[in-house]
Motif scaffolding. Structure first.
Motif, short mmCIF file in Angstrom:
data_model
loop_
_atom_site.label_atom_id
_atom_site.label_comp_id
_atom_site.label_asym_id
_atom_site.label_seq_id
_atom_site.Cartn_x
_atom_site.Cartn_y
_atom_site.Cartn_z
N ALA A 104 0.69 -1.09 0.14
CA ALA A 104 0.17 0.09 -0.03
C ALA A 104 0.83 1.24 -0.04
O ALA A 104 0.35 2.31 -0.61
CB ALA A 104 -0.91 0.06 1.13
N ILE A 105 2.06 1.03 0.39
CA ILE A 105 2.92 2.38 0.54
C ILE A 105 3.11 2.93 -0.67
O ILE A 105 3.68 4.13 -0.84
CB ILE A 105 4.40 2.05 1.29
N TRP A 106 3.00 2.18 -1.69
CA TRP A 106 3.39 2.69 -3.19
C TRP A 106 2.46 3.61 -3.74
O TRP A 106 2.39 3.83 -5.07
CB TRP A 106 4.09 1.50 -4.13
N LYS A 107 1.58 4.06 -2.92
CA LYS A 107 0.70 4.99 -3.20
C LYS A 107 1.68 6.31 -3.83
O LYS A 107 1.34 7.21 -4.46
CB LYS A 107 -0.03 5.59 -2.28
N ILE A 108 2.84 6.32 -3.22
CA ILE A 108 3.78 7.53 -3.45
C ILE A 108 4.02 7.38 -4.88
O ILE A 108 4.44 8.78 -5.63
CB ILE A 108 4.97 7.37 -2.73
N CYS A 109 4.05 6.19 -5.75
CA CYS A 109 4.28 6.23 -6.97
C CYS A 109 3.61 5.05 -7.62
O CYS A 109 4.45 3.76 -7.82
CB CYS A 109 5.93 6.55 -7.21
N GLY A 485 14.59 9.46 -4.45
CA GLY A 485 15.71 10.50 -4.72
C GLY A 485 15.21 11.27 -5.99
O GLY A 485 15.77 12.46 -6.10
N TRP A 486 14.55 10.77 -6.87
CA TRP A 486 14.46 11.33 -8.01
C TRP A 486 13.00 11.58 -8.56
O TRP A 486 12.63 12.71 -9.04
CB TRP A 486 15.20 10.58 -9.50
N ILE A 487 12.15 10.67 -8.42
CA ILE A 487 10.62 10.56 -9.11
C ILE A 487 9.77 11.39 -7.99
O ILE A 487 9.36 12.67 -8.38
CB ILE A 487 10.04 9.24 -9.31
N TYR A 488 9.62 11.16 -6.75
CA TYR A 488 8.92 11.68 -5.71
C TYR A 488 9.77 13.05 -5.57
O TYR A 488 9.21 14.20 -5.15
CB TYR A 488 8.75 10.79 -4.54
N ILE A 584 1.97 7.54 -18.42
CA ILE A 584 3.12 7.52 -17.72
C ILE A 584 3.29 8.63 -16.66
O ILE A 584 3.74 8.28 -15.47
CB ILE A 584 4.40 7.42 -18.73
N LYS A 585 3.36 9.91 -17.19
CA LYS A 585 3.50 10.93 -16.27
C LYS A 585 2.61 10.91 -14.94
O LYS A 585 2.95 11.15 -13.72
CB LYS A 585 3.37 12.26 -17.04
N ASN A 586 1.10 10.57 -15.21
CA ASN A 586 0.51 10.60 -14.24
C ASN A 586 0.71 9.57 -13.10
O ASN A 586 0.49 9.58 -12.01
CB ASN A 586 -1.15 10.57 -14.45
N ALA A 587 0.97 8.41 -13.64
CA ALA A 587 1.49 7.13 -12.81
C ALA A 587 2.46 7.64 -11.97
O ALA A 587 2.85 6.48 -10.96
CB ALA A 587 1.49 5.88 -13.75
N LEU A 588 3.39 8.27 -12.52
CA LEU A 588 4.60 8.74 -11.56
C LEU A 588 4.16 9.78 -10.47
O LEU A 588 5.05 9.86 -9.63
CB LEU A 588 5.71 9.33 -12.51
N LEU A 589 2.88 10.10 -10.72
CA LEU A 589 2.58 11.15 -9.53
C LEU A 589 2.08 10.44 -8.41
O LEU A 589 1.32 9.31 -8.48
CB LEU A 589 1.55 12.20 -9.99
N PRO A 590 2.32 10.93 -7.18
CA PRO A 590 1.74 10.39 -6.06
C PRO A 590 0.07 10.16 -5.99
O PRO A 590 -0.45 11.26 -6.58
CB PRO A 590 2.24 11.08 -4.87
N SER A 591 -0.40 9.10 -5.74
CA SER A 591 -1.76 8.98 -5.66
C SER A 591 -2.43 10.13 -4.71
O SER A 591 -1.70 10.32 -3.70
CB SER A 591 -2.27 7.42 -4.92
N PRO A 592 -3.77 10.38 -4.87
CA PRO A 592 -4.24 11.31 -3.70
C PRO A 592 -4.33 10.78 -2.48
O PRO A 592 -4.70 11.52 -1.46
CB PRO A 592 -5.78 11.24 -4.37
N GLU A 593 -4.59 9.44 -2.32
CA GLU A 593 -4.52 8.69 -0.98
C GLU A 593 -2.96 9.01 -0.13
O GLU A 593 -2.87 8.41 0.88
CB GLU A 593 -4.96 7.42 -1.02
#
Length: 676
Positions: A104-109, A485-488, A584-593
């Protein structure tokens, strides 16, 4: 004319919440949904118990001896600072901030959610065979309750003509010469002399077959020991961290008490100094060898326990204000210090045995630590050393109790990772059924593990150990560094850590996460590929080589934890909207949760987000965007901002935030001028 309040004023108003003092002490659970550790020491002892594993006791001492003695400590502690500590701090702060387990922690990306499944799969596979090792330990423990240890002589029904007993410390010189003659005769007859401890391991504990082609029947004594081991795991984890957090006060502290006793006894034995010299005296020229640095890097990487999911899981039960930076420094230091201390114990006893038997010390090291350190029969090598000490049954009971508790602690961390992963991923269905989930997972893991307690089960276990985490741990930890380090973004992650600690860490950690640590992991990965060889079992002079089909099964195990990464990335892209680049760009963004789970900390975190991020987070999680307060009320001191996102636009914002938020800000954000 009506005045439009700038959106930035909401940020200023809400950021004032952060001026209140940091909250550190709480009564009861801060996180009502998941719970927390009852006390701070529960978490620390659990992390120490998890990180300090069997490799600290028998792998590190051999590596230190092999790679230059005391000189090896230089690259060892260098890689601890450059790779070990940064990985531990990353995972501890990651889990503590989100209060979520590895999936579940991968809501971050979301595109990297497969990393979480990979962690759980690795932990699940390792839990199966780790409990087999605990079962073997229980077998040795029960066998130690007798006047003479059964692996101390060649007079047992399972011994063969090849068995040759070393001269013991209380035998005369003539008896030693006679015994040496017997060993020479046995060597001539069989071609290879075998110690009683090795025959006890092969023919009494395992009753081993010729290979994986012949699994033989179930070893019912090991079956019973495995059942006991799994029942103990269930009882200790039945209430999650509430129960395991109490058990670790025994299982994490007891090994240190035994190590201290063994060290006191070991260093006072005759000849112990010879073993300690071999262990500690530096051979500085070894530092010029590449393999020394490679071994140090790999030992640190595996020993800190990163990428298994356990550090994330255990940290997720911390209180939000816990000082995870302090913990991330203490735990690796204690872990490495334990390795060095265990080496003192092992080599002091080896030095004593060498002085009493006259055997070459290199031969003793090979028998005790080397010849079988990847085939798990270190138990037989170390058990042989115990037979030479006065009151050996007493020391044997203490030693195997220590091994048992060390193994149990590591098992707690990995098994809790699986339990929490499922309950966090499906909270509505499973959060109130944790006991049932624990029992079900115990039953499944026990059922799979039965194949490893057959007569040929050791060959199955060897495949699982050889392939289950060889490459996947490095790949997972590498992408962890890339995501944070890079995406988030390391800067954004520093902002999250500042919210927890009240201050930002030094820039050193950011540099490690972005550059140094992933570079080291990449080098370790390359070295592992270059040095990788097909699975084998046994010492060099009597090595069993696996058939092709068994090696293929091992490769499938290696891929099992890596396949979720591309598969779930495809799922994330398929579930998005817009063109492929937009998906792709949106899937790299953090989830709203994504964000803190506890409401008051989530409010503070939301105030630190940009206006677009805050609107997307609130809209997609059911919050009203009025003054950008998650609870739906206008922020204090903010006049006239009633930016409400219409329901029909929320799906667009969640699926395609890049384009939809522009529309929201352009046409849907209305200003209530009457408030002014």
């Amino acid at each position: 004319a009506p005045t439009v309040a700038p959106i930035e004023s909401a940020e200023v108003a809400l950021k004032s919440k952060l001026d209140q003092p940091l909250e550190v002490e709480f009564t009861g659970d801060e996180n009502k949904q998941r719970g927390n550790w009852t006390g701070k020491m529960d978490f620390m002892l659990s992390c120490i118990g998890y990180a300090v594993g069997l490799g600290n006791i028998w792998r590190f001492p051999y590596l230190c001896y092999k790679n230059g003695g005391g000189a090896f400590l230089i690259p060892y502690f260098c890689f601890l600072i450059l790779c070990g500590m940064p990985l531990v701090f990353l995972e501890m702060s990651f889990g503590q901030f989100s209060s979520l387990s590895p999936i579940a922690i991968w809501k971050i990306c979301p595109i990297f959610k497969g990393l979480g499944y990979g962690m759980v799969i690795i932990s699940g596979i390792v839990c199966i065979y780790y409990n087999i090792i605990i079962a073997w330990t229980l077998f040795y423990l029960v066998s130690s309750f007798r006047a003479q240890l059964p692996w101390a002589s060649c007079l047992n029904y399972w011994n063969t003509d090849s068995c040759a007993q070393r001269s013991s410390f209380n035998e005369s010189a003539n008896a030693s010469i006679a015994n040496a003659s017997q060993m020479a005769v046995a060597a001539n007859v069989s071609g290879r002399q075998v110690t009683p401890s090795e025959e006890f391991w092969k023919y009494r504990v395992l009753n081993i077959t010729s290979g994986i082609e012949d699994l033989g029947g179930i070893r019912w004594e090991l079956f019973a020991a495995l059942l006991v081991a799994w029942v103990l795991v269930f009882l200790c984890l039945v209430r999650g961290v509430k129960s395991s957090g109490k058990v670790v006060y025994v299982t994490a502290i007891f090994p240190y008490l035994v190590l201290i006793l063994l060290c006191i006894r070991g260093v006072t034995l005759p000849g112990a100094v010879n073993g300690l010299k071999l262990y500690l005296l530096p051979k500085w020229h070894k530092l010029l060898e590449f393999t020394v640095w490679a071994d140090a890097a790999m030992q640190i990487f595996y020993s800190v326990g990163a990428a298994w999911g356990a550090l994330i899981t255990m940290s997720s039960y911390n209180r939000f204000r816990n000082n995870c930076l302090r913990d991330a420094v203490i735990v690796p230091l204690l872990n490495c210090g334990t390795s060095v201390f265990a080496g003192l114990v092992i080599f002091s006893i080896i030095g004593f045995i060498q002085s009493e038997t006259g055997s070459p010390i290199e031969d003793l090291i090979v028998r005790s630590l080397v010849s079988s350190y990847r085939s798990w029969s270190n138990l037989c090598g170390l058990s042989e050393a115990l037979t030479k000490i006065f009151l050996s049954p007493v020391w044997s009971v203490l030693f195997f109790l220590m091994i048992f508790t060390v193994g149990l602690d590591s098992q707690f961390g990995m098994f809790e990772t699986m339990i929490s992963a499922f309950t966090d991923e499906f909270p509505k269905r499973l959060s109130n059924k944790k006991i049932l989930i624990t029992a079900l997972l115990v039953a499944v893991e026990f059922g799979i593990g039965v194949v490893c307690v057959t007569r040929g089960g050791i060959f199955v276990l060897q495949i699982m150990d050889w392939y289950s985490s060889t490459f996947s741990l490095m790949i997972i930890s590498f992408f962890e560094c890339v995501v944070i380090g890079w995406i988030y973004g390391a800067d954004r992650f520093y902002r999250d850590i500042e919210l927890m600690l009240g201050r930002q860490p030094s820039a050193w950690w950011r540099i490690c996460w972005r550059f140094i640590t992933p570079a080291i992991i990449l080098c370790i990965f390359i070295i592992s590929i270059v040095n990788h060889s097909p699975v084998t079992y046994g010492p060099e002079d009597n090595k069993y080589r696996y058939p092709k089909w068994a090696i293929n099964i091992g490769m499938c195990l290696a891929l099992m934890s890596l396949l979720p990464l591309p598969l779930l990335a495809i799922v994330a892209l398929y579930g998005g909207s817009g063109s492929l680049p937009e998906r792709i760009k949106n899937a790299l963004l953090p989830s709203p949760e994504w964000g803190p789970m506890v409401e008051r900390f989530r409010d503070q975190w939301l105030s630190l987000l940009s206006s677009q991020e805050r609107i997307r987070t609130l809209a997609c999680t059911g919050g009203k965007v009025e003054g950008f307060d998650q609870r739906g009320s206008a922020a204090p001191g903010v006049a006239g901002v009633h930016g409400k996102v219409q329901r029909e636009d929320e799906e667009d914002i969640c699926l395609n935030p890049e384009s939809s938020l522009k529309t929201v800000f352009a046409s849907k954000l209305t200003v209530d001028s009457s408030a002014n």
